[in-house]
Design a protein around this motif. Structure first.
Motif, PDB file in Angstrom:
ATOM      1  N   SER A 149       0.848  -1.197   0.000  1.00  0.00           N
ATOM      2  CA  SER A 149       0.000   0.000   0.000  1.00  0.00           C
ATOM      3  C   SER A 149       0.886   1.252   0.000  1.00  0.00           C
ATOM      4  O   SER A 149       2.078   1.203   0.274  1.00  0.00           O
ATOM      5  N   LYS A 150       0.226   2.357  -0.308  1.00  0.00           N
ATOM      6  CA  LYS A 150       0.938   3.635  -0.401  1.00  0.00           C
ATOM      7  C   LYS A 150       1.687   3.972   0.873  1.00  0.00           C
ATOM      8  O   LYS A 150       1.223   3.670   1.962  1.00  0.00           O
ATOM      9  N   GLY A 197       1.920   9.548  -4.966  1.00  0.00           N
ATOM     10  CA  GLY A 197       2.471   8.295  -4.475  1.00  0.00           C
ATOM     11  C   GLY A 197       2.557   8.189  -2.966  1.00  0.00           C
ATOM     12  O   GLY A 197       2.962   7.158  -2.438  1.00  0.00           O
ATOM     13  N   VAL A 198       2.188   9.260  -2.258  1.00  0.00           N
ATOM     14  CA  VAL A 198       2.244   9.226  -0.789  1.00  0.00           C
ATOM     15  C   VAL A 198       0.919   9.717  -0.235  1.00  0.00           C
ATOM     16  O   VAL A 198       0.338  10.666  -0.760  1.00  0.00           O
ATOM     17  N   ARG A 200       0.280  -1.187   7.791  1.00  0.00           N
ATOM     18  CA  ARG A 200       1.293  -0.136   7.660  1.00  0.00           C
ATOM     19  C   ARG A 200       1.935   0.181   9.004  1.00  0.00           C
ATOM     20  O   ARG A 200       1.247   0.469   9.976  1.00  0.00           O
ATOM     21  N   LEU A 201       3.261   0.125   9.020  1.00  0.00           N
ATOM     22  CA  LEU A 201       4.040   0.440  10.222  1.00  0.00           C
ATOM     23  C   LEU A 201       4.827   1.720   9.974  1.00  0.00           C
ATOM     24  O   LEU A 201       5.620   1.796   9.043  1.00  0.00           O
ATOM     25  N   GLY A 243       6.332   4.439   6.322  1.00  0.00           N
ATOM     26  CA  GLY A 243       6.109   5.879   6.393  1.00  0.00           C
ATOM     27  C   GLY A 243       6.517   6.405   7.753  1.00  0.00           C
ATOM     28  O   GLY A 243       7.178   5.708   8.523  1.00  0.00           O
ATOM     29  N   GLY A 244       6.101   7.634   8.052  1.00  0.00           N
ATOM     30  CA  GLY A 244       6.555   8.248   9.291  1.00  0.00           C
ATOM     31  C   GLY A 244       5.496   9.078   9.983  1.00  0.00           C
ATOM     32  O   GLY A 244       4.525   9.528   9.367  1.00  0.00           O
ATOM     33  N   LEU A 245       5.695   9.232  11.293  1.00  0.00           N
ATOM     34  CA  LEU A 245       4.877  10.138  12.103  1.00  0.00           C
ATOM     35  C   LEU A 245       5.816  11.264  12.527  1.00  0.00           C
ATOM     36  O   LEU A 245       6.803  11.029  13.224  1.00  0.00           O
TER      37      LEU A 245
END
Ligand code: PGA
Length: 255
Positions: A2-3, A31-32, A207-208, A230-232
């Motif tokens: 997934s994205k 894409g994000v 998603r992590l 991805g990121g937080l």
């Protein structure tokens, strides 16, 4: 896959004027999936700004999130905000169990579990934060702590429910400290979380995210790790050019 997902956590920051400038300077990144989690009073302002962005870029507008939510649906709970209220303002995501909520506002594992359950039941996506304090890392307790935090959620949501959440690994010592976890540390914990999820029957493909001092200069290396989706982002999400650069680093690494 997934994205990629990049989430800005504004925390207790902002004003109408500052938000207008910030929201005007960030935009969709192809894409994000880009999300901003704003303080409650600014949801309407952000919802408007996001709608403007979406009109320009049909498929990929910025999405809106909140930083916390009540576990209750309605009633005599002074000061609380329900998931249904967040949904009315177009929120898709809710951060739950951020370490600042746990440490400063007394949210325990069971409360976090009930909030995650409330968010899922309303059809929004919880971003469940987990992570160890420095003393726990030094005592070799990293996966024990994370397993305990996830267990409390799993007990209420079941494996299918937990599978619909996003999980953010945020080591407490890396948040706001300027000292991100190393790629080795993040890779090891994310792989550990994947193993934990698989062992508990949670469907694959979740998603992590990694969070904790993600900056322009370390984002690409962190997002290149195989188990990082991805990121937080806290502090760097308040600086438009940095947040956009971090979102782009997520594309460059497989989005
Ligand atoms: P930071 O915050 O990027 O400022 O370390 C991350 C977070 O608390 O979500």
């Amino acid at each position: 896959m997934s994205k990629r997902l990049v989430v800005g956590n504004w925390k207790l920051n902002g004003s109408l004027a500052a938000n207008e400038a910030l929201l005007g300077a960030i935009g969709p990144v192809a894409g994000v999936e880009v999300v901003v989690c704003v303080p409650f009073p600014y949801l309407a302002q952000a919802a408007n700004a996001v709608a403007t962005c979406s009109a320009h870029e049909a498929a990929a507008g910025i999405r809106l999130g909140a930083q916390s939510v009540s576990e209750y649906a309605a009633g005599a709970y002074t000061g609380e905000v329900s998931v249904a209220m967040l949904a009315e303002f177009g929120c898709r995501y809710v951060i739950v169990g951020h370490s600042e909520r746990r440490a400063l506002f007394g949210e325990d594992d069971a409360t976090v579990g009930r909030k995650v359950q409330a968010v899922l039941q309303a059809g929004l996506t919880p971003i469940v934060c987990v992570g160890e304090a420095l003393v726990e890392r030094e005592a070799g307790q990293v996966m024990a702590v994370i397993g305990r935090q996830l267990d409390a959620v799993l007990a209420l949501t079941g494996a299918e429910g937990l599978g619909r959440a996003v999980i953010a690994y945020e080591p407490v010592w890396a948040i706001g400290s300027g000292r991100a976890a190393s790629t080795g540390e993040v890779g090891e914990v994310h792989a550990g979380i994947r193993r934990w999820l698989a062992a508990h029957g949670v469907p694959a493909g979740q998603r992590l995210l990694y969070g904790g001092s993600v900056k322009v200069d370390n984002a690409a290396a962190l997002f290149a790790l195989p188990d990082v989706d991805g990121g937080l982002i806290g502090g760097a999400a308040l600086v438009a050019k940095d947040f956009v650069a971090i979102c782009r680093a997520a594309v460059a690494n497989g989005g």
